[in-house]
Motif scaffolding. Structure first.
Motif: not given
Length: 331
Positions: A244-251, A317-319
């Motif tokens: 399971y892979d989850f990626t968000s930059h600013s969310g 996630t970044f931010s």
């Protein structure tokens, strides 16, 4: 995440014989231009209508394409395709065995800028289990109750699919995408619209740029969910042999996890917090204190074990913040 795969999601709305010869550019404007090329209206062209019933068999393959109108597909018992539609262009119908194609063909491309595409609509009933491809440039695409393999696409309209099997691909550039009750693999793409996947049993792959992603009631061993600036939520199983892979930059990334789940979690956030309703054990063996589980832990990448391990879960996630809650817990 690259925009090009999302912006190349739709084929040109032209007669099927020409489709293989076309390729799309990467920009949104180029995409729409390619879709309507070969389908521009003549200024004085009369509206055409179609109202027909044909026998196709239960292994039907149905291909539908409009420029500016809504496409609605439903299903019924039997071995017939029933189609009703209206268009300002030439609405074409073709049957070859169990394959049916309906599309709009327009002439005089030079007049496209001087006139709206007009009101088009297409309503089709197909046999249950048929394979359906439905496209529209600016209209809504809805496919309900077919229980077959589905591809549904729009540029600026919403896309809705209910009840599909084997494989589902749904996409929109600026509209929302919603799929429900799927027994098979799901692939969803949107640039600026929301993406909702509800009640699915199969692999899940969802990508957006600025739209929120909400995956609910998922029963799956493989999930990949990516967004640039939208929030991301997942509520479903964590199978011990799953990935399971989850990626968000600013969310924000929010996972609702079953109480008996076991997983190895690799989590990273640069400026957001990591909050967990579960006791987590660092891979090094150092246990996260109970009074720290709910506190913010920033700017770090770490691996944790939940419930003895099992499923492999990656969250980045970044931010945005990362939140792990118990399944059934109110937001």
């Amino acid at each position: 995440m690259s925009l090009s795969p999302l912006l190349r999601m739709l084929p040109p709305v032209v007669p099927p014989a020409r489709r293989r010869a076309r390729s799309l550019g990467g920009g949104g404007a180029a995409l729409v231009a390619a879709l309507v090329a070969g389908a521009a209206p003549a200024a004085a062209q009369e509206r055409t209508r179609i109202d027909t019933v044909v026998t196709v068999g239960r292994d039907a393959v149905v291909d539908l394409a409009l420029v500016s109108g809504d496409v609605t597909v439903t299903a019924a018992e039997g071995a017939q395709v029933r189609a009703r539609g209206v268009s300002d262009g030439e609405l074409r119908f073709e049957q070859r065995g169990s394959a049916v194609r309906i599309w709009v063909e327009r002439e005089d491309r030079r007049r496209w800028r001087d006139r709206d595409a007009g009101d088009e609509r297409l309503e089709v009933v197909v046999p249950i289990g048929a394979r359906v491809t439905a496209n529209s440039v600016s209209g809504t695409v809805a496919v309900r109750g077919v229980r077959g393999e589905i591809e549904a696409r729009s540029v600026s309209g919403d896309v809705e699919v209910r009840e599909a099997t084997r494989r589902l691909h749904a996409s929109s550039v600026s509209g929302s995408v919603r799929v429900e009750r799927v027994e098979g693999d799901v692939h969803v793409e949107s640039v600026s619209g929301e993406a909702v996947v509800d009640d699915v049993a199969g692999d899940v792959d969802v990508q957006t740029v600025s739209g929120e992603i909400d995956v609910r009631r998922a029963r799956t061993t493989r999930v990949r969910v990516q967004t640039v600036s939208g929030e991301l939520s997942y509520d479903g199983t964590l199978a011990r042999d799953g990935r399971y892979d989850f990626t968000s930059h600013s969310g924000q990334v929010r996972l609702a996890i079953p109480a008996d789940a076991g997983a190895t979690l690799s989590m990273r956030t640069f400026s957001g917090s990591i909050d967990s309703a579960f006791p987590l054990t660092l891979q090094s063996g150092d246990r996260v204190a109970d009074d720290d589980r709910r506190g913010p832990r920033r700017n770090r990448r770490a691996e944790y074990t939940l419930g003895g391990g099992g499923a492999r879960v990656t969250i980045e996630t970044f931010s945005g913040s990362i939140e792990l809650v118990r399944a059934g817990e109110r937001r």
